[in-house]
Every structure is written in structure tokens, then in C-alpha cells.
Scaffold this motif. Sequence first.
Motif, PDB file in Angstrom:
ATOM      1  N   ALA A 138      41.169  99.563 -39.241  1.00 24.25           N
ATOM      2  CA  ALA A 138      42.066 100.450 -38.512  1.00 24.25           C
ATOM      3  C   ALA A 138      43.126 101.029 -39.435  1.00 24.25           C
ATOM      4  CB  ALA A 138      42.727  99.691 -37.359  1.00 24.25           C
ATOM      5  N   HIS A 139      43.664 100.187 -40.315  1.00 21.64           N
ATOM      6  CA  HIS A 139      44.721 100.623 -41.244  1.00 21.64           C
ATOM      7  C   HIS A 139      44.195 101.684 -42.196  1.00 21.64           C
ATOM      8  CE1 HIS A 139      47.789 100.078 -44.486  1.00 21.64           C
ATOM      9  NE2 HIS A 139      48.583  99.868 -43.448  1.00 21.64           N
ATOM     10  N   VAL A 140      43.005 101.450 -42.728  1.00 18.29           N
ATOM     11  CA  VAL A 140      42.388 102.423 -43.643  1.00 18.29           C
ATOM     12  C   VAL A 140      42.118 103.737 -42.923  1.00 18.29           C
ATOM     13  CG1 VAL A 140      40.291 102.913 -44.964  1.00 18.29           C
ATOM     14  CG2 VAL A 140      41.402 100.683 -45.176  1.00 18.29           C
ATOM     15  N   ALA A 141      41.596 103.658 -41.694  1.00 18.72           N
ATOM     16  CA  ALA A 141      41.283 104.871 -40.938  1.00 18.72           C
ATOM     17  C   ALA A 141      42.542 105.669 -40.620  1.00 18.72           C
ATOM     18  CB  ALA A 141      40.554 104.499 -39.646  1.00 18.72           C
ATOM     19  N   CYS A 142      43.612 104.980 -40.238  1.00 20.89           N
ATOM     20  CA  CYS A 142      44.868 105.675 -39.930  1.00 20.89           C
ATOM     21  C   CYS A 142      45.468 106.297 -41.181  1.00 20.89           C
ATOM     22  CB  CYS A 142      45.867 104.705 -39.292  1.00 20.89           C
ATOM     23  SG  CYS A 142      45.445 104.228 -37.607  1.00 20.89           S
ATOM     24  N   SER A 143      45.381 105.595 -42.306  1.00 18.98           N
ATOM     25  CA  SER A 143      45.902 106.148 -43.553  1.00 18.98           C
ATOM     26  C   SER A 143      45.138 107.411 -43.947  1.00 18.98           C
ATOM     27  CB  SER A 143      45.802 105.108 -44.670  1.00 18.98           C
ATOM     28  OG  SER A 143      46.232 105.650 -45.902  1.00 18.98           O
ATOM     29  N   ALA A 144      43.815 107.363 -43.800  1.00 16.01           N
ATOM     30  CA  ALA A 144      43.014 108.550 -44.121  1.00 16.01           C
ATOM     31  C   ALA A 144      43.371 109.716 -43.214  1.00 16.01           C
ATOM     32  CB  ALA A 144      41.529 108.211 -43.994  1.00 16.01           C
ATOM     33  N   ALA A 145      43.650 109.443 -41.935  1.00 14.81           N
ATOM     34  CA  ALA A 145      44.050 110.498 -41.001  1.00 14.81           C
ATOM     35  C   ALA A 145      45.392 111.095 -41.400  1.00 14.81           C
ATOM     36  CB  ALA A 145      44.118 109.942 -39.580  1.00 14.81           C
ATOM     37  N   LEU A 146      46.317 110.247 -41.816  1.00 18.36           N
ATOM     38  CA  LEU A 146      47.630 110.736 -42.262  1.00 18.36           C
ATOM     39  C   LEU A 146      47.481 111.581 -43.526  1.00 18.36           C
ATOM     40  CD1 LEU A 146      49.711 107.488 -41.682  1.00 18.36           C
ATOM     41  CD2 LEU A 146      50.005 109.645 -40.453  1.00 18.36           C
ATOM     42  N   ASP A 176      34.678 102.732 -28.407  1.00 14.43           N
ATOM     43  CA  ASP A 176      35.853 101.858 -28.396  1.00 14.43           C
ATOM     44  C   ASP A 176      36.961 102.521 -29.196  1.00 14.43           C
ATOM     45  OD1 ASP A 176      37.379  99.656 -27.844  1.00 14.43           O
ATOM     46  OD2 ASP A 176      36.123  98.212 -28.913  1.00 14.43           O
ATOM     47  N   ASN A 177      38.161 101.930 -29.190  1.00  9.51           N
ATOM     48  CA  ASN A 177      39.234 102.442 -30.042  1.00  9.51           C
ATOM     49  C   ASN A 177      39.728 101.346 -30.967  1.00  9.51           C
ATOM     50  OD1 ASN A 177      41.617 101.037 -28.838  1.00  9.51           O
ATOM     51  ND2 ASN A 177      41.146 102.278 -27.052  1.00  9.51           N
ATOM     52  N   TRP A 178      40.431 101.764 -32.012  1.00 12.30           N
ATOM     53  CA  TRP A 178      40.866 100.811 -33.027  1.00 12.30           C
ATOM     54  C   TRP A 178      41.875  99.810 -32.478  1.00 12.30           C
ATOM     55  CZ3 TRP A 178      38.334  99.548 -37.049  1.00 12.30           C
ATOM     56  CH2 TRP A 178      37.594 100.483 -37.784  1.00 12.30           C
ATOM     57  N   LEU A 179      42.765 100.246 -31.587  1.00  6.65           N
ATOM     58  CA  LEU A 179      43.768  99.326 -31.051  1.00  6.65           C
ATOM     59  C   LEU A 179      43.101  98.184 -30.299  1.00  6.65           C
ATOM     60  CD1 LEU A 179      46.808  98.761 -30.655  1.00  6.65           C
ATOM     61  CD2 LEU A 179      46.658 100.037 -28.512  1.00  6.65           C
ATOM     62  N   HIS A 180      42.109  98.507 -29.487  1.00  5.49           N
ATOM     63  CA  HIS A 180      41.390  97.474 -28.741  1.00  5.49           C
ATOM     64  C   HIS A 180      40.697  96.510 -29.698  1.00  5.49           C
ATOM     65  CE1 HIS A 180      38.169  95.817 -26.100  1.00  5.49           C
ATOM     66  NE2 HIS A 180      39.148  95.828 -25.216  1.00  5.49           N
ATOM     67  N   ARG A 181      40.138  97.036 -30.784  1.00  3.56           N
ATOM     68  CA  ARG A 181      39.463  96.189 -31.773  1.00  3.56           C
ATOM     69  C   ARG A 181      40.457  95.241 -32.438  1.00  3.56           C
ATOM     70  NH1 ARG A 181      34.450  97.607 -34.010  1.00  3.56           N
ATOM     71  NH2 ARG A 181      33.163  98.550 -32.383  1.00  3.56           N
ATOM     72  N   VAL A 182      41.612  95.753 -32.820  1.00  2.00           N
ATOM     73  CA  VAL A 182      42.609  94.905 -33.492  1.00  2.00           C
ATOM     74  C   VAL A 182      43.132  93.843 -32.539  1.00  2.00           C
ATOM     75  CG1 VAL A 182      44.846  94.862 -34.652  1.00  2.00           C
ATOM     76  CG2 VAL A 182      43.248  96.732 -35.105  1.00  2.00           C
ATOM     77  N   HIS A 183      43.421  94.249 -31.298  1.00  2.00           N
ATOM     78  CA  HIS A 183      43.905  93.276 -30.321  1.00  2.00           C
ATOM     79  C   HIS A 183      42.853  92.185 -30.079  1.00  2.00           C
ATOM     80  CE1 HIS A 183      47.258  95.876 -28.301  1.00  2.00           C
ATOM     81  NE2 HIS A 183      47.560  95.472 -29.515  1.00  2.00           N
TER      82      HIS A 183
END
Length: 393
Positions: A138-146, A176-183
Motif C-alpha cells: 500500500a505504501h509503495v502504491a501510494c508513493s507511486a501515485a503521489l 478490494d482496496n488497500w486500506l482494507h488489506r492493511v487493516h
Amino acid sequence: MSAPDVTALLAELERSEPDLAEEARTAVEWLTGGDPLETVTQLDVCEFLWYTLPLKVGGDHERLARSLGRLLQLGGLERYAELCVSATTLRILRTYATEGEDAGTLAYQAALEATGVLPPDVPELQWSTIMGPEELGAHVACSAALELAILAGDDGDRVALTRRWLTEPRAELGGDNWLHRVHGERLNRWVLGRGPARRELAQPYEVRLHAPVPAQPVPALHGLLSLAASESLPLRLAPSPEALRLRELAERELGALRRDGARLTITSEGRRLLLSPGTMWEAVTGLLLAPGEHEFEVSAREAALLLLADGTLMSPVELRRRVAEVVGGEGWHPATGLDDVATPVDHLVGQLTALGLAFGDELAVRMSTTGHLAALTALRAHALRPRQYVNSG
């Protein structure tokens, strides 16, 4: 267009600049870990240059950075190549070399934040420093989006973009979404925590805690603060033990009341809680497993909440005995206070009864309906908390 093959780039570099090829090979292996070069992001490059390289890779760090930059340049990754020879990279590497690891790490963290590609904490998720596979993804995906947003000229709200990227259904995650996966990952880690007795106790809650609990009214506290807001409370009025405990909790634990001579008056924090039921609920449930307490006390209080949350009627003596069994199975040695779970457990029960979240006396304790929801809220927040390195200093 995909990035060129690393092997081909190294062969080209060996032909054109053989003196740089071996260092470039070392650097790119550390950077990619064997993955294709096209998967590398700006965050990967920055973390390698400013943290991994100076702390984990031997050799001439500035030369290694230059060699990697030349390889990336050959591969058409000009932005990343420029990072390798930038003034920022040179300054950070020299800070490590001349001032030590702590100063270098501080310089790295400041520079990384300044890039804008480091995903910020959002209301739904505070990032861990020790990430499991799902959170790292999730962190990598969000960083790439930023990074893509910055390249597109979008200097908008990083928090809003990160929240959107975390919560939108993703095709690559099967909807699914990343938040659900992390939780889910954090809840599973929490369930599989220390000790078989605790694990057995926590297992039924893994599914229950996936969804957030809506904020509930807390009439006892709301009534007390409403009264204090309209007229200060006399200290000498003889209330019931529960009312007295509620006053103490509101004053000392929530900071919602303060002493003014012989009276109690509402504080700005108290008015903030009074104006927002959601904020009051968050503050109240946050008391039940306060993160600032000693780890043993938190473990004892967590075990008590797990035991009480399903509405079971239990005597205080039985509650303490069951809690002692659970925390004993977690590895707590008697010298740490295993034989004295009474203090944290009794304090928790006192909070619950004062707030109207439980009914209890010397014979039995049982959660109210709202208390059950408060326990689930507190347990969920505790289970979803980020994992951080312990500061030994």
C-alpha cells in the motif's frame, strides 16, 4: 515504454565506462533486489541513496551513487539519475560520513519528506515503521501515485490523494482496496499475538473488528459536562461513588473539568467534547486502552475487555483470575507484576462503571450495550495501531 534490461545496461556500461561497471552492478542489485528496473520508484531511489547506501553498503558511497546514476541515465531514467548526483545526495552522504548515523538519518528523513512522494498519515491509517507485506504494498502504491501527481503538475492535497488511493477499489486487488488489506493484516497480526490463551480469546474478534463502530452517546459524561458548562459544580457536594469517579475521570483523565476554588468548571477541552459526540466517543474509548500506560497494564486491560465485551457476567475475582491467566501466557514474569493485575483491571472497571458502560459491584461486572460497543471500538483502535520501532533512548 518499459525500462531496459539491467543486464543489457551493465554490459553497455562495461563497454563504455568499465571503471564504473562493478560499482553500478553492486548499487543496482541493492536498489532493485533483483526486480525489473521498471518497478523502481522515486521513493525506492531516495531510500537507497539516502539510507541503505550509507548504512548497509560498503565502499566509496559517492562513487557508487555516481555509477548508479550513469546506469540509470543509460536506461533513460533521467530523473532518477539526477538524484544520484544531486547536491542533496552528496550532502546527506557526507553528513553520514562526518557527523554519524543519527545526523545522517535526520538529514535523510527531512529530504525524503521534502520530495512530496512520502505518503502522509491519514485519519484512517497511521503508517508503521515496521510494515507487513500488505502495508508495504500500500505504501509503495501510494508513493507511486503521489510521484505521478507531482509529475502531472498536481500540487494538491497529499492527504486527500493518499486517502483516495487507499480507499478506492483496485482492479489489481480483485476489487478490494488497500486500506482494507492493511487493516486485515494488522488485525491478523494482533490476533496471533503473544500466548495461546490470549490468541484463543482474541480469535473471535478478528471478523468483528473489521468494520468501525459508529460513535455512541455517553449520557453520563455529557450530562456532567452540560451541567458544568451552564454552572460550575461545587466540590463539596456529596455525590454517589460513581458520580465522584466520573468527576475525577473528567478532570484528571480527560482534562474536561478544572478546579476553580471550591468549584469545578468546564475547560476548552470539555467544551470541545460537548460539542461533538464523535469526539467525546473517541476520547472515552481512548481511555480504555491508553497507549501511554505500561505495556503490562495495557495487556491486562486488553484481556479484561476481551473477556467482558461479549456481555458475560463475571465476578471481579473471576475477572482478575482470568486476566492473570491470559497475561501469564503472554510471557509476563511474576516480577513484572503478574500477581497484581488487580490495579489495572479495577481501574478499567471503575472507568466503565463511572461512564455508564458497565454495571458492577463487589459481586459481578457486566457490560452495558453501549459498553460492548465501546470495548469493540477500543480493541479495534488497539489492534489497528501502527507498529513502530522502540526508542531505546
